[in-house]
Write an enzyme that holds these catalytic residues in place. Structure first.
Site, PDB file in Angstrom:
ATOM      1  N   ILE A 116       0.832  -1.199   0.000  1.00 59.56           N
ATOM      2  CA  ILE A 116       0.000   0.000   0.000  1.00 59.56           C
ATOM      3  C   ILE A 116       0.869   1.254   0.000  1.00 59.56           C
ATOM      4  CG2 ILE A 116      -0.241  -0.019   2.525  1.00 59.56           C
ATOM      5  CD1 ILE A 116      -3.162   1.034   2.075  1.00 59.56           C
ATOM      6  N   CYS A 117       0.348   2.309  -0.626  1.00 57.20           N
ATOM      7  CA  CYS A 117       0.952   3.636  -0.607  1.00 57.20           C
ATOM      8  C   CYS A 117       2.287   3.650  -1.352  1.00 57.20           C
ATOM      9  CB  CYS A 117       1.066   4.122   0.839  1.00 57.20           C
ATOM     10  SG  CYS A 117       1.397   5.879   1.021  1.00 57.20           S
ATOM     11  N   HIS A 118       3.391   3.921  -0.665  1.00 58.47           N
ATOM     12  CA  HIS A 118       4.718   3.963  -1.276  1.00 58.47           C
ATOM     13  C   HIS A 118       5.415   2.599  -1.287  1.00 58.47           C
ATOM     14  CE1 HIS A 118       4.114   8.271  -0.710  1.00 58.47           C
ATOM     15  NE2 HIS A 118       5.100   8.483  -1.544  1.00 58.47           N
ATOM     16  N   TYR A 137       0.582   5.082  -4.271  1.00 57.43           N
ATOM     17  CA  TYR A 137       0.462   6.520  -4.075  1.00 57.43           C
ATOM     18  C   TYR A 137       0.777   7.157  -5.433  1.00 57.43           C
ATOM     19  CZ  TYR A 137       0.582  10.987  -1.759  1.00 57.43           C
ATOM     20  OH  TYR A 137       0.298  12.265  -1.363  1.00 57.43           O
TER      21      TYR A 137
END
Length: 186
Positions: A116-118, A137
């Site tokens: 998730i995200c970075h 992201y």
């Protein structure tokens, strides 16, 4: 439930792979709680012994004790791998060869990997994104595209055992995918 449906009672082991600092708190704690609330075992794997530093965006948000180090684990010990985000966490994690080996081994074994995200930065460095559809992201779009992935703007993208989400806002879908991956590991 029909007669042909089975209830899974076997406990699964889920590795949460992080660096020593910069872990986005909710991206660790919410999936962790989903795993443990479902009766499975969560293991915090980090690059170093001790504790990992958590953040709420850029503000210090406590610590969490490390269970195992990347140098002391193998993919054979885990059913599912979760890569929480934050900016500093995956940036440091992608420089740890043991962490990259664990990611590659999990993917090669066909075990579910969720980022998730970075955290997809770690997937890029482990060289497991080429030809896959992923999200992240938004600032990682170019990195993923340059690494051979197709970037999609969606709360959850699953492709050949790798599931990715964009931000903490996507955690409900991410946690649902995590629990589905655990069920599918049967």
């Amino acid at each position: 439930m029909t007669e042909t449906q089975e209830v899974t009672t076997e406990t699964r082991t889920v590795a949460f792979l992080v660096a020593g600092e910069g872990v986005e708190r909710v991206e660790l704690t919410e999936p962790w709680e989903a795993v443990t609330d479902a009766g499975h075992t969560a293991v915090l794997v980090s690059t170093d012994d001790g504790e990992v530093g958590l953040l709420d965006h850029l503000s210090h948000a406590g610590t969490r004790p490390v269970d195992r180090t990347t140098a002391d684990v193998s993919a054979a010990e885990f059913d599912v791998l979760v890569l929480p985000g934050g900016v500093a966490n995956p940036d440091a994690l992608r420089q740890d060869q043991h962490a990259l080996t664990l990611v590659r081994e999990m993917v090669e074994a066909g075990k579910p990997v969720l980022a998730i995200c970075h955290a997809p930065w770690v997937l890029i460095e482990a060289d497991v994104v080429r030809g896959r559809r992923l999200t992240s992201y938004p600032s990682l779009r170019t990195d993923l595209t340059n690494a051979g992935a197709e970037w999609v703007d969606a709360e959850l993208v699953t492709d050949d055992g790798i599931s990715t989400s964009r931000t903490p806002d996507d955690l409900p879908a991410f946690c649902d995918a995590l629990l589905g991956a655990i069920r599918g590991a049967d």
